[in-house]
Design a protein around this motif. Sequence first.
Motif, PDB file in Angstrom:
ATOM      1  N   ASN A  79       0.814  -1.227   0.000  1.00  0.00           N
ATOM      2  CA  ASN A  79       0.000   0.000   0.000  1.00  0.00           C
ATOM      3  C   ASN A  79       0.842   1.270   0.000  1.00  0.00           C
ATOM      4  O   ASN A  79       0.305   2.356   0.117  1.00  0.00           O
ATOM      5  N   ARG A 122     -12.118  -6.275   7.624  1.00  0.00           N
ATOM      6  CA  ARG A 122     -11.475  -6.541   6.331  1.00  0.00           C
ATOM      7  C   ARG A 122     -12.380  -7.378   5.429  1.00  0.00           C
ATOM      8  O   ARG A 122     -12.445  -7.162   4.232  1.00  0.00           O
ATOM      9  N   ALA A 125     -14.999  -5.178   4.090  1.00  0.00           N
ATOM     10  CA  ALA A 125     -14.412  -4.302   3.062  1.00  0.00           C
ATOM     11  C   ALA A 125     -14.282  -5.028   1.736  1.00  0.00           C
ATOM     12  O   ALA A 125     -14.561  -4.477   0.679  1.00  0.00           O
ATOM     13  N   ARG A 126     -13.877  -6.297   1.813  1.00  0.00           N
ATOM     14  CA  ARG A 126     -13.711  -7.074   0.584  1.00  0.00           C
ATOM     15  C   ARG A 126     -15.041  -7.217  -0.142  1.00  0.00           C
ATOM     16  O   ARG A 126     -15.133  -7.051  -1.352  1.00  0.00           O
ATOM     17  N   TYR A 141     -12.688   1.551   3.660  1.00  0.00           N
ATOM     18  CA  TYR A 141     -12.086   0.211   3.762  1.00  0.00           C
ATOM     19  C   TYR A 141     -12.061  -0.452   2.385  1.00  0.00           C
ATOM     20  O   TYR A 141     -11.089  -1.080   1.985  1.00  0.00           O
ATOM     21  N   ASP A 144      -9.467   1.040   0.198  1.00  0.00           N
ATOM     22  CA  ASP A 144      -8.140   0.537   0.587  1.00  0.00           C
ATOM     23  C   ASP A 144      -7.906  -0.854   0.006  1.00  0.00           C
ATOM     24  O   ASP A 144      -6.811  -1.189  -0.430  1.00  0.00           O
ATOM     25  N   GLU A 145      -8.960  -1.641   0.018  1.00  0.00           N
ATOM     26  CA  GLU A 145      -8.866  -3.009  -0.501  1.00  0.00           C
ATOM     27  C   GLU A 145      -8.555  -2.982  -2.007  1.00  0.00           C
ATOM     28  O   GLU A 145      -7.693  -3.704  -2.495  1.00  0.00           O
ATOM     29  N   LYS A 146      -9.253  -2.079  -2.722  1.00  0.00           N
ATOM     30  CA  LYS A 146      -9.032  -1.959  -4.174  1.00  0.00           C
ATOM     31  C   LYS A 146      -7.609  -1.503  -4.452  1.00  0.00           C
ATOM     32  O   LYS A 146      -6.938  -1.983  -5.359  1.00  0.00           O
ATOM     33  N   CYS A 148      -4.997  -1.820  -2.551  1.00  0.00           N
ATOM     34  CA  CYS A 148      -4.096  -2.913  -2.205  1.00  0.00           C
ATOM     35  C   CYS A 148      -4.010  -3.921  -3.359  1.00  0.00           C
ATOM     36  O   CYS A 148      -2.930  -4.398  -3.711  1.00  0.00           O
ATOM     37  N   ASN A 149      -5.144  -4.210  -3.992  1.00  0.00           N
ATOM     38  CA  ASN A 149      -5.147  -5.160  -5.118  1.00  0.00           C
ATOM     39  C   ASN A 149      -4.356  -4.624  -6.300  1.00  0.00           C
ATOM     40  O   ASN A 149      -3.666  -5.362  -6.989  1.00  0.00           O
TER      41      ASN A 149
END
Length: 442
Positions: A79, A122, A125-126, A141, A144-146, A148-149
């Motif tokens: 990140n 988490r 969020a996913r 959240y 952030d997940e997107k 991170c991917n």
Amino acid sequence: MKKSPVLFEKKELCCGCTACQAACPQNAIHMVKDEEGFNYPTIDRVCCVSCLKCEKVCPIKIQEQKRCKIAIITLYDDNNIGNKLQNFAVQEILLNRGYEVRTIVGELEGQDNKNYILQIKRYIARIIAILGCGKGKYKRYALDEKRCNRFKRFSEKYLLLGEKINVFNLPNTLSQTYDCFVVGSDQVWHNWTASEQELYYFFLQFTDKKKRICIAPSFGFDAVPSEERDIYIKGLEGFEYLSCREESGVALIRDLTGKSAELLIDPTMYIPVKTWHDMEKKPSYLQTNEKYMLVYLLGNGAQKARNESKIIAQKNKLRIIDIFEFEQENFYLTNPEEFLYLVENAEIICTDSFHGCAFSILFHKNFLCFNREGTNAENMENRLSTLLGKFCLKNRMFDEWIKAGKPELTAAVYYEAEKILKEEKVKFGRYLDEVFNNEDRR
Ligand code: SF4
Ligand code: SF4
């Protein structure tokens, strides 16, 4: 179960010699042209009997087996733009010296995993990220997940990844898998989780002393807490050669061990600038020929810096691209390739980030460096002032700019900085020669 053949991990590693195709008793390998017209082998997995004759004749594989195998130990979190780029730079440095390199995916989440509330957040969020809905903090959240991917995809594309391990439960086999371990750069000696085990990992104490190498690591603070002093002394004394990225770190090493450490530039500044230009990718949200200011502020809130940036942008009639503007989803999802493009093409860069400044210097850009606001702020200052002081660019620090009466921001003069960069690269190269030409590592 028999092992399936893997001819190469990245197609750039294959020279297209067809030796594998000729060696295959099953005619399972076909040379197929890629979009650039280069022939690469592809394996028909139905015909393949896993005899591995193809791997045995591959000149690249043979070369690989002869090479010294080095693992990079760095912060790994998918990140942080600067973290990804410094990781890539260290990898480039080692590959160019002819080593086989892997980055260890060391997770610092051992303690978080016991935090069930965090895990549930988490998970939610996913789901939100997949469904594309959500409000308030859940929207954040999901974002952030997107992000991170996207960073994960960057890692898969550019980094040669090794084992995924839990830093708090290291596998016994780690030490024997590699000939050497390189720790750095980034703030690897910060002790983020305030745990002895984290320092044990980042001081490479799981392996023999002769296998321990550090390349421009950073502490990110000026003084070690008294209760951790002995741990730091023991960790640092395990290295025959020491280096650090900030002046205060060099002083800290001297104070703790009496040893002198080499003050090195960040590895991102050591590799050829063309490598970064080749990596650049234009973000889809940027219009053609659009003039913009890049705002890259990592401090919590960084309200003062944001307000000042806004005034400068208005004065210069520039659109603001603020990477940490959460309401602008696309900006926040900017990945390291796009970040490089944004720095290269911005009219002005306003930043409080070490790598924001480092790439502004490398690309000869017009930039202003703000003091970091929020937590960890004082610790950041030494790293930034070491960097700008070294390249005679202290007038780019916000405080200096204020003192000078806020002069119009025109492109910095890079003649002197380039001369210094050249000298710093020679110094960096000398350190690498000394460390890697050590009798035990040849
Ligand atoms: S493992 Fe054997 S059968 Fe399979 S592709 Fe390689 S040489 Fe051919
Ligand atoms: S033998 Fe190795 S280098 Fe040659 S074509 Fe096959 S995979 Fe590529």
